[in-house]
Motif scaffolding. Structure first.
Motif, short mmCIF file in Angstrom:
data_model
loop_
_atom_site.label_atom_id
_atom_site.label_comp_id
_atom_site.label_asym_id
_atom_site.label_seq_id
_atom_site.Cartn_x
_atom_site.Cartn_y
_atom_site.Cartn_z
N SER A 195 14.04 53.53 36.60
CA SER A 195 14.53 52.52 37.53
C SER A 195 14.30 52.94 38.96
O SER A 195 13.91 52.13 39.81
N GLU A 213 16.67 42.73 42.93
CA GLU A 213 16.81 42.46 41.50
C GLU A 213 16.80 43.76 40.68
O GLU A 213 17.62 43.94 39.77
N ILE A 214 15.88 44.65 41.02
CA ILE A 214 15.80 45.92 40.29
C ILE A 214 17.09 46.72 40.44
O ILE A 214 17.63 47.27 39.49
N LYS A 216 20.04 45.64 41.09
CA LYS A 216 21.14 44.99 40.36
C LYS A 216 21.06 45.32 38.87
O LYS A 216 22.04 45.71 38.25
N SER A 217 19.86 45.18 38.31
CA SER A 217 19.68 45.51 36.90
C SER A 217 20.03 46.97 36.63
O SER A 217 20.68 47.29 35.63
N HIS A 218 19.58 47.81 37.53
CA HIS A 218 19.80 49.25 37.37
C HIS A 218 21.29 49.56 37.28
O HIS A 218 21.75 50.31 36.41
N ILE A 220 23.80 47.46 36.61
CA ILE A 220 24.40 46.88 35.41
C ILE A 220 24.08 47.75 34.21
O ILE A 220 24.92 47.96 33.33
N ASP A 221 22.87 48.29 34.20
CA ASP A 221 22.48 49.16 33.10
C ASP A 221 23.33 50.42 33.08
O ASP A 221 23.81 50.85 32.02
#
Lengths: 246, 246
Positions: A195, A213-214, A216-218, A220-221
Motif C-alpha cells: 500500500s 482513495e489508496i 482510505k483503502s489502506h 480500512i484494511d
DNA sequence: TAATCAATTATTGTATACGATATTCCGTTG
DNA sequence: CAACGGAATATCGTATACAATAATTGATTA
C-alpha cells in the motif's frame, strides 16, 4: 524600544522552530525517547512508568520526568491516574475503533493535500524511507519496522504542510502502534509495504484522487486487520497478568 | 492477590471518569479557569502569562501553574517559548485557515454520528443551551456568547460519543475562539444562532445527511467571516503594540 | 482458614530554593 | 546623538524536600 522588545510583549512567535506545544529543555529528550520506546513495543501497554525509575534511567529529576509524562499523556501514549502514577496506555477496543475511524477520515484528506504540494525531494525521502522499512522488515526487527511504517504516515502529513492535520495524524499514528500491539491478528505485515508503495506512486504523480482513495483503502484494511472482538481482549489481559507481569 | 491488585499492575483504566490526559489535582482548576478566560476573550492573544503572577492569582505555586500552562500549550491555547515563558496564543493567518479546514472536515462527520446517537434528553439540553446563547447575545455579553457558541459544538461531539473526535473538536473550537478574536470582520453574530437552530432540528429528526450538510455549510460560513488578508494582520498588531500594550 | 482492619511502606502532589538564561537598563564610545 | 556593550534584574529551568494519598503487609478475630 527595540523591535525584539515589541515582539516579546505581544507574544509574536519568536523563533518558530519546534516552539509548538512541546515541553521545554531536557523533558523533550525524555519525551521523545519514551515515545519511540513505546511505539517500538519495547514498553508493553499497561506497564507502570514510575517517576523515580524513569528519572534514574534518563538521569533527570522527577520534575522533568513529570513534564515528559504529561506531554505523552496528552498525546494518548500514556495514562495518568491521580495519586497512582503513569502507565503505558492500553487502548480499549472502543478506542481502537475510534482511532481508525478518525484516521480513515483525516489521512485520506491529508494524502490529497500532499499530492498537491509534494516535491521531488519529498518523493526521494519517502522512497528512502520505504527502503529502510523494507530492510527492517527483512532483518526481523518488527518494532523498528512498525515505527518506520508509522513515520511514513507522519511524513506524508508533513509534506502536506498542514500543522493542524500533522499534529492530529501524529497522535493517531502513535496510538495506532499501541492498538496494533494489543489487537493485531494477521501475521503478514508485508501488506502495508505494498500500500505504501502504491501511495507513493500516486503522490509522485500528483494524482490527488488516487492518493486519497489508496490511503482510505489502506487504513480500512489496517482496521480490518485487528481482532477487536470483546472476548479476545479478556483472554489477552488474563494471559498477560499470569505470564509476564514482571 | 486481590482483583484490584491485578488491575493496578496491568494499568487497567481504574475509574475512567475524566482520567484522560488531564493534569492531576489543583492544576486542573487553573487549567480550566484559564481556558474559560481565554475563550471568553478576557485574556487577549499575545498576553504574557507569568508563572509567578498566575500562581499568585490562583493561590498555587509555580509547579501547578506550569503543569496547567503546559496542558494549555498542548491544546493550542498557549504558546510556550523556552526561557521566555507562556503567552496566550496568537494564531497566525495560516493557522486560522488550517483550523477551519480541519473543522470543515471533522465536524460534519461528527454531526452525522451525533444524528444517529442523539436522545431526547440530548435535544432538550441542546435547546436549553441555545436559549442561554440567545440570552447572552441579547445581554450584550459577547465573550460569554462566544463561549456558549463554542460549547454547542463540543456538546454535539459529546453526543456523538466519540472521544477521539471529541477531543479534536474541543481543541479546534478553543483555537477558533482565539482566531475569531483576532480576525472576525462581521458585526452580525446572529447568523450562528440560525445555523445552530437548523442543525439542532436536523439532529432531533435523526437526519444524518442534513446534519452533516448544515454543519459543513456553517463552518465554511464561519471561515468566510474572517478577514485573513495578510495586510490586515500587520495593521492589527501595530495598533495593538501602540494602543494597549499594558 | 479466610476475611477484616490497622500500621507501614512506597509513590505521587506540591512547595520552595537554587542555577541558567534572556531581558532590561545604563554608561560608554564613535 | 545614536549605537554598542556590559552589569543588574527578572523570569524560567531544574533539583530537592516535605506533605498527602494510595498500596502493601501483617496481625487479629470470627
Amino acid at each position: 524600544m527595540t523591535k525584539s522588545a515589541t515582539a516579546a510583549r505581544t507574544g509574536e512567535s519568536p523563533h518558530l522552530h519546534e516552539v509548538f506545544a512541546l515541553p521545554p529543555g531536557r523533558a523533550l529528550d525524555i519525551c521523545l525517547n519514551l515515545q519511540a520506546a513505546i511505539i517500538e513495543h519495547k514498553l508493553a501497554p499497561g506497564l507502570k512508568l514510575s517517576e523515580d525509575e524513569v528519572g534514574e534511567i534518563y538521569g533527570g529529576s522527577r520534575t522533568v520526568v513529570r513534564a515528559a509524562l504529561q506531554a505523552l499523556a496528552h498525546s494518548g501514549l500514556v495514562t495518568i491516574a491521580k495519586n497512582r502514577g503513569a502507565f503505558v496506555a492500553k487502548p480499549s477496543i472502543r478506542e481502537a475503533h475510534e482511532v481508525f475511524q478518525a484516521r480513515a477520515l483525516i489521512e485520506p484528506a491529508v494524502a490529497r493535500l500532499a499530492a498537491e504540494t509534494i516535491t521531488d525531494r519529498d518523493t526521494a525521502r519517502l522512497r528512502a524511507h520505504l527502503d529502510a522499512e523494507h530492510q527492517a522488515l527483512h532483518a526481523g526487527e518488527m518494532g523498528r519496522a512498525l515505527l518506520l511504517s508509522g513515520n511514513f504516515h507522519t511524513e506524508i502529513a508533513d509534506i502536506a504542510d498542514h500543522r493542524v492535520f500533522s499534529q492530529m495524524v501524529r497522535s493517531l499514528i502513535s496510538r495506532s502502534s499501541l492498538i496494533i500491539a494489543l489487537y493485531w491478528k494477521r501475521s503478514d505485515t508485508a501488506c502495508e509495504s505494498h500500500s505504501h508503495h502504491a501511495l507513493l506512486n500516486a503522490l509522485a504523480e500528483h494524482d490527488a484522487d488516487a492518493a486519497e482513495e489508496i490511503q482510505k483503502s489502506h487504513i480500512i484494511d489496517l482496521h480490518s486487520g485487528l481482532d477487536l472482538r470483546e472476548k479476545a481482549r479478556g483472554d489477552m489481559s488474563l494471559s498477560e497478568a499470569l505470564g509476564r507481569a514482571g
